[in-house]
Design a protein around this motif. Structure first.
Motif, short mmCIF file in Angstrom:
data_model
loop_
_atom_site.label_atom_id
_atom_site.label_comp_id
_atom_site.label_asym_id
_atom_site.label_seq_id
_atom_site.Cartn_x
_atom_site.Cartn_y
_atom_site.Cartn_z
N SER A 246 7.49 -0.81 -5.26
CA SER A 246 7.28 -1.96 -6.15
C SER A 246 7.93 -1.77 -7.52
CB SER A 246 5.78 -2.23 -6.31
OG SER A 246 5.19 -1.10 -6.90
N ASP A 247 8.12 -0.52 -7.95
CA ASP A 247 8.65 -0.33 -9.31
C ASP A 247 10.15 0.00 -9.33
OD1 ASP A 247 8.61 2.16 -8.18
OD2 ASP A 247 7.79 3.19 -9.92
N VAL A 248 10.83 -0.18 -8.21
CA VAL A 248 12.25 0.21 -8.15
C VAL A 248 13.15 -0.78 -8.89
CG1 VAL A 248 14.21 0.58 -6.58
CG2 VAL A 248 11.98 1.56 -6.04
N GLY A 249 12.72 -2.03 -8.96
CA GLY A 249 13.54 -3.00 -9.68
C GLY A 249 14.55 -3.72 -8.81
N LEU A 250 14.37 -3.65 -7.50
CA LEU A 250 15.22 -4.42 -6.58
C LEU A 250 14.31 -5.46 -5.91
CD1 LEU A 250 18.12 -4.43 -5.36
CD2 LEU A 250 17.24 -2.98 -3.52
N PRO A 251 14.74 -6.73 -5.79
CA PRO A 251 13.90 -7.69 -5.07
C PRO A 251 13.58 -7.18 -3.66
CG PRO A 251 15.69 -8.84 -6.17
CD PRO A 251 15.98 -7.35 -6.31
N LEU A 252 12.32 -7.35 -3.26
CA LEU A 252 11.88 -6.89 -1.93
C LEU A 252 11.50 -8.08 -1.07
CD1 LEU A 252 9.42 -4.03 -3.03
CD2 LEU A 252 11.82 -3.78 -2.34
N PHE A 253 11.78 -7.99 0.22
CA PHE A 253 11.20 -8.88 1.22
C PHE A 253 10.21 -8.03 2.02
CE2 PHE A 253 14.96 -12.05 2.04
CZ PHE A 253 14.81 -12.56 0.75
N GLY A 254 9.13 -8.69 2.48
CA GLY A 254 8.16 -7.98 3.31
C GLY A 254 8.26 -8.51 4.73
N GLU A 323 -5.82 -9.71 -8.01
CA GLU A 323 -6.41 -8.39 -7.83
C GLU A 323 -6.65 -8.12 -6.33
OE1 GLU A 323 -10.19 -6.24 -9.95
OE2 GLU A 323 -9.80 -8.35 -10.41
N VAL A 324 -6.12 -7.01 -5.83
CA VAL A 324 -6.35 -6.67 -4.43
C VAL A 324 -7.09 -5.33 -4.33
CG1 VAL A 324 -4.36 -7.91 -3.45
CG2 VAL A 324 -4.07 -5.54 -4.19
N ARG A 325 -7.81 -5.18 -3.23
CA ARG A 325 -8.42 -3.88 -2.90
C ARG A 325 -7.63 -3.27 -1.76
NH1 ARG A 325 -13.64 -3.47 -0.50
NH2 ARG A 325 -13.43 -1.23 -0.80
N CYS A 334 -1.30 5.62 -0.34
CA CYS A 334 -1.09 5.47 -1.78
C CYS A 334 -1.46 6.77 -2.51
CB CYS A 334 -1.94 4.32 -2.33
SG CYS A 334 -1.36 2.71 -1.79
N ALA A 335 -2.56 7.40 -2.09
CA ALA A 335 -2.97 8.65 -2.74
C ALA A 335 -1.90 9.72 -2.52
CB ALA A 335 -4.31 9.11 -2.18
N ASP A 336 -1.39 9.83 -1.29
CA ASP A 336 -0.38 10.85 -0.98
C ASP A 336 0.91 10.64 -1.77
OD1 ASP A 336 -2.15 11.84 0.83
OD2 ASP A 336 -1.12 11.06 2.62
N ARG A 337 1.25 9.39 -2.01
CA ARG A 337 2.52 9.08 -2.69
C ARG A 337 2.34 8.91 -4.19
NH1 ARG A 337 7.45 9.62 -0.45
NH2 ARG A 337 8.26 7.55 -0.88
N GLY A 338 1.13 9.11 -4.69
CA GLY A 338 0.88 9.01 -6.14
C GLY A 338 0.99 7.59 -6.66
N ILE A 339 0.64 6.59 -5.80
CA ILE A 339 0.70 5.19 -6.23
C ILE A 339 -0.67 4.80 -6.78
CG2 ILE A 339 1.05 2.81 -5.45
CD1 ILE A 339 2.67 4.09 -3.06
N ASP A 340 -0.72 4.24 -8.02
CA ASP A 340 -2.01 3.84 -8.62
C ASP A 340 -2.56 2.61 -7.96
OD1 ASP A 340 -1.84 5.85 -10.42
OD2 ASP A 340 -0.82 4.62 -11.93
#
Ligand code: FNR
Length: 340
Positions: A246-254, A323-325, A334-340
């Motif tokens: 999400s923080d790379v700065g390139l538009p993403l498609f899912g 806001e998502v859970r 997320c924990a393994d990759r250090g994503i908040d």
């Protein structure tokens, strides 16, 4: 040979899409705010990314072409895209590049949908000349390049040379003349891969994550004694990829594993500019033809708008502020990759 493979892919992919299956999209829930709702008429589905504007944040992802039967499927998909206004991608056009006689099975995507947003599709080993030929056949608005190392390795007749993919993509980006969207086919793009794609100059990274159609299983079951069953769960899910990059700065498609409108909204909330669907729509069009797919896409767009109304999101981009859970496997990732 290629035509047989294309027919097999359709048959085996549809078998994987049974209603009710779970995936990591289920690990994403929205915090409900009872006073957040807005007027439905104020919600717009228009999405903008990299100077491109689409009326809807939904697209029919790359699937097929190359045989008579898959040409018919492309015609039905193209009619549905035309009638609902969603963008559409061709399946891999390698078959056409090897045998121009198969051109009509791909060109139908443009013939049936002259004003729509159409994406050509090639593999990352293609030359610049082939990339241009694919774009020209469809008068394509963008070019998808698929990354599918796992699928190739599982296929006995698949590619074994992947080292040149990065430089090839860079060359194509520099000279093909339309935006280039790079996608996985169901194993996901890591943050590191998306960073590389940004450096190569691509316009959009379509994360193509795990959770839906699984090409390791498809290729494995195409031959007796297939011995790659252990790669069945390879890769990252679509929500995991979106959070990761999400923080790379390139538009993403899912894309990858999208089953219903709530998954589309979840993908947009996790930062995708648009969400793509392959297997789920393929099953619909095979079961009920273009009318069934038109009805399904129309209902999805309606429901996406309703969910956005409840969440207070006027645009798809607004959803990223909801806001998502995150729970379960996705939370562990997320924990393994250090994503908040
Ligand atoms: C695909 N997919 C695909 N992707 C691609 O870039 N080129 C291709 O030729 C194909 N072929 C293909 C055939 C069939 C029958 C299916 C179902 C899918 C992959 C597709 O675009 C998508 O990335 C994956 O299917 C994951 O999304 P779903 O199916 O889980 O929504």
């Amino acid at each position: 040979m290629i035509a047989d493979r294309k027919n097999d892919h359709v048959r085996l992919a549809v078998e994987q899409h049974r209603p009710g299956g779970g995936n990591e999209f289920d690990d994403v829930t929205f915090i409900h705010h009872a006073l957040a709702g807005i007027d439905r008429e104020d919600v717009s589905l228009t999405t903008r990314f990299a100077g491109v504007e689409w009326n809807t944040p939904l697209y029919i992802n790359a699937m097929t072409g190359g045989s008579t039967k898959t040409g018919d499927i492309n015609r039905d998909l193209a009619i549905a895209a035309r009638e609902t206004g969603v963008a559409i991608a061709s399946g891999s056009m390698s078959a056409y590049l090897k045998d121009p006689a198969s051109a009509p099975t791909f060109r139908v995507l443009r013939d049936e949908n002259p004003d729509g947003f159409v994406m050509a599709n090639i593999n990352a080993n293609a030359s610049v000349a082939h990339a241009r030929q694919a774009v020209d056949l469809l008068a394509a608005d963008a070019l998808q390049i698929h990354l599918n190392t796992v699928q190739e390795i599982v296929m006995p007749e698949g590619d074994r040379s992947f080292a040149a993919w990065g430089p090839r993509i860079e060359e194509i980006v520099a000279s093909v003349g339309v935006p280039v969207f790079v996608k996985e086919v169901g194993f996901g793009l890591s943050r590191e891969t998306v960073l590389c794609l940004r450096k190569l100059g691509v316009t959009v990274a379509d994360v193509g994550g795990r959770g839906g159609t699984n090409f390791a299983r498809i290729e494995n079951s195409r031959r007796a004694g297939g011995d790659y069953a252990h790669v069945g769960d390879w890769g990252q899910s679509t929500p995991a990829c979106l959070l990761d990059a999400s923080d790379v700065g390139l538009p993403l498609f899912g894309s990858g594993g999208v089953r219903h409108p709530l998954d589309v909204v979840r993908g947009l909330a996790l930062g995708a500019s648009a969400v793509g669907v392959a297997g789920t729509f393929l099953k619909t069009v095979l079961d009920g033809g273009p009318d069934a797919l038109i009805a399904q896409i129309t209902a999805w767009l309606d429901q996406i708008k309703s969910i956005m109304t409840v969440l207070g999101a006027r645009t798809p981009a607004d959803l990223s502020r909801c806001e998502v859970r995150i729970r379960g496997e996705l939370r562990d990732f997320c924990a393994d990759r250090g994503i908040d």
